[in-house]
Write an enzyme that holds these catalytic residues in place. Structure first.
Site, PDB file in Angstrom:
ATOM      1  N   LYS A 165       0.863  -1.185   0.000  1.00  0.00           N
ATOM      2  CA  LYS A 165       0.000   0.000   0.000  1.00  0.00           C
ATOM      3  C   LYS A 165       0.897   1.230   0.000  1.00  0.00           C
ATOM      4  CE  LYS A 165      -4.544   0.885   0.311  1.00  0.00           C
ATOM      5  NZ  LYS A 165      -5.631   0.117  -0.335  1.00  0.00           N
ATOM      6  N   LYS A 216     -17.573   6.472  -3.602  1.00  0.00           N
ATOM      7  CA  LYS A 216     -17.181   5.580  -4.701  1.00  0.00           C
ATOM      8  C   LYS A 216     -17.888   4.225  -4.655  1.00  0.00           C
ATOM      9  CE  LYS A 216     -12.402   6.911  -5.864  1.00  0.00           C
ATOM     10  NZ  LYS A 216     -11.010   6.398  -5.854  1.00  0.00           N
ATOM     11  N   VAL A 222     -21.599   6.937   1.063  1.00  0.00           N
ATOM     12  CA  VAL A 222     -22.138   6.588  -0.255  1.00  0.00           C
ATOM     13  C   VAL A 222     -21.326   7.276  -1.353  1.00  0.00           C
ATOM     14  CG1 VAL A 222     -24.473   5.933   0.402  1.00  0.00           C
ATOM     15  CG2 VAL A 222     -23.939   8.356   0.077  1.00  0.00           C
ATOM     16  N   HIS A 257     -22.324   4.246  -3.140  1.00  0.00           N
ATOM     17  CA  HIS A 257     -23.464   4.559  -4.000  1.00  0.00           C
ATOM     18  C   HIS A 257     -23.735   3.440  -4.998  1.00  0.00           C
ATOM     19  CE1 HIS A 257     -20.648   5.887  -7.235  1.00  0.00           C
ATOM     20  NE2 HIS A 257     -21.674   5.710  -8.034  1.00  0.00           N
TER      21      HIS A 257
END
Length: 352
Positions: free
Chosen positions: A75, A178, A176, A181
């Site tokens: 990461k 990426k 909500v 939603h």
């Protein structure tokens, strides 16, 4: 104090002219090159950024292992405000540092970064996934991230209520953006009743416009106080604290956020209360499956087919947890560690 957890390599990256301050952490390359996204976030300190990247990179190793990928875990984090500090020069400088690792780490999108940002990184680096479709990439990885979370949630529903559907169930989505939603779209299509919250009113407005029947609440506290069947954390990590685990009314926790457990032991509180926790790094692996497919020439059909296997993987984790009398998070860790050990060992066999 930040605790290193057996990481193979941690690289601090700085380019004063572009304003780049980044950290790349490689947890494991036992299964192959490390793959994990780049998070662009206004951390309060370098110590906070280091702590986050160490935890996230370890999580990526387990995620990639459980996704069946021949990839290790890594990461990166860039310290800064993505709404103000992004530039072509910064991302290209970052790409130079990724390139210097000679393929030990492949980067992609994460919180605060998007496919167009990866296009800039790729101008200096060969080890980039999650690029725009115009540049041969997989595009927005939230497409299959949300799909995978939905598959994991279906498996949890089957384990809890006997049928792999959320029809008629009340699902609370925290965040909500990426992933959230898109998850809302899938749940609405399946007939679920939705309750949502987000720090961005614009984000909730988008979901409300598409699904007028959704209930929008002010914040996480109000969401958790709602009468939920499923709680879906899809914002930043550590949503599941002791207090949340003790008071949660939902029977299932299954969401897209990384590192949902605030600390080891929360999963035991959930299990003792009869709350089924679908391990985050298992159910949100659709995104990494999507960008990993890009390494070999992207096919959405192939990637989606692989991501659909999250349903069966989640089922197997619940079955092992029941068999061994442990929380699902412990069962998932055992399966991931077993694969890293058994398959990783094969790389020590030299072939002429």
């Amino acid at each position: 104090m930040t605790v290193f957890q057996g990481h193979e390599q941690v690289v601090f990256c700085q380019d004063e002219a572009s304003g780049l301050r980044a950290i790349i952490a490689i947890y494991s390359t036992a299964l192959g090159p490390a793959l994990g996204g780049t998070r662009f976030y206004p951390y309060a300190s370098e110590e906070a950024a280091l702590s986050d990247v160490l935890n996230l990179s370890r999580g990526m190793a387990y995620k990639n292992a459980m996704a069946g990928l021949d990839l290790g875990g890594g990461k990166a984090v860039i310290i800064g405000d993505p709404s103000r500090d992004k530039s072509e020069a910064l991302f290209r400088a970052y790409g130079r540092f990724v390139q210097s690792l000679s393929g030990r780490y492949f980067t992609a999108c994460d919180v605060g970064t998007f496919p167009r940002d990866m296009d800039h990184v790729a101008r200096e680096c060969a080890y980039v996934t999650g690029r725009t479709e115009a540049n041969g990439g997989a595009g927005d990885s939230s497409v299959l991230t949300s799909f995978g979370v939905f598959q994991g949630m279906r498996a949890a529903a089957e384990h809890t209520w006997g049928a792999p559907t959320l029809h008629g169930r009340r699902v609370g989505i925290e965040g909500v953006g990426k992933v959230g939603h898109r998850l809302a779209d899938l749940l609405a299509e399946d007939g679920a009743e939705l309750v949502i919250c987000d720090v961005s009113e614009a984000a909730t407005d988008v979901v409300k416009a598409r699904h007028p029947g959704v209930t929008v609440v002010a914040d996480t506290a109000e969401l958790l106080a709602s009468d939920l069947d499923v709680y879906a954390p899809c914002a930043l990590g550590q949503a599941l604290t002791d207090e949340v685990a003790i008071s949660l009314t939902a029977k299932i926790v299954c969401g897209g956020a990384n590192n949902q457990l605030a600390h080891p032991g929360v999963e035991k509180i959930l299990a003792e209360r009869g709350v089924l926790y679908a391990p985050d790094y298992v159910v949100n692996a659709g995104g990494v499956i999507q960008v990993a497919d890009e390494i070999h020439g992207f096919s959405m059909d192939r990637a989606r087919n692989r991501a659909s296997g999250i349903f069966e993987t989640t089922q197997s984790i619940f079955a092992l947890a029941d068999e061994e009398g442990v929380p699902p998070a412990v069962a998932a860790d055992r399966l991931a560690e077993r694969r890293m050990s058994e398959v990783g060992r094969l790389r020590g066999i030299w072939l002429n």
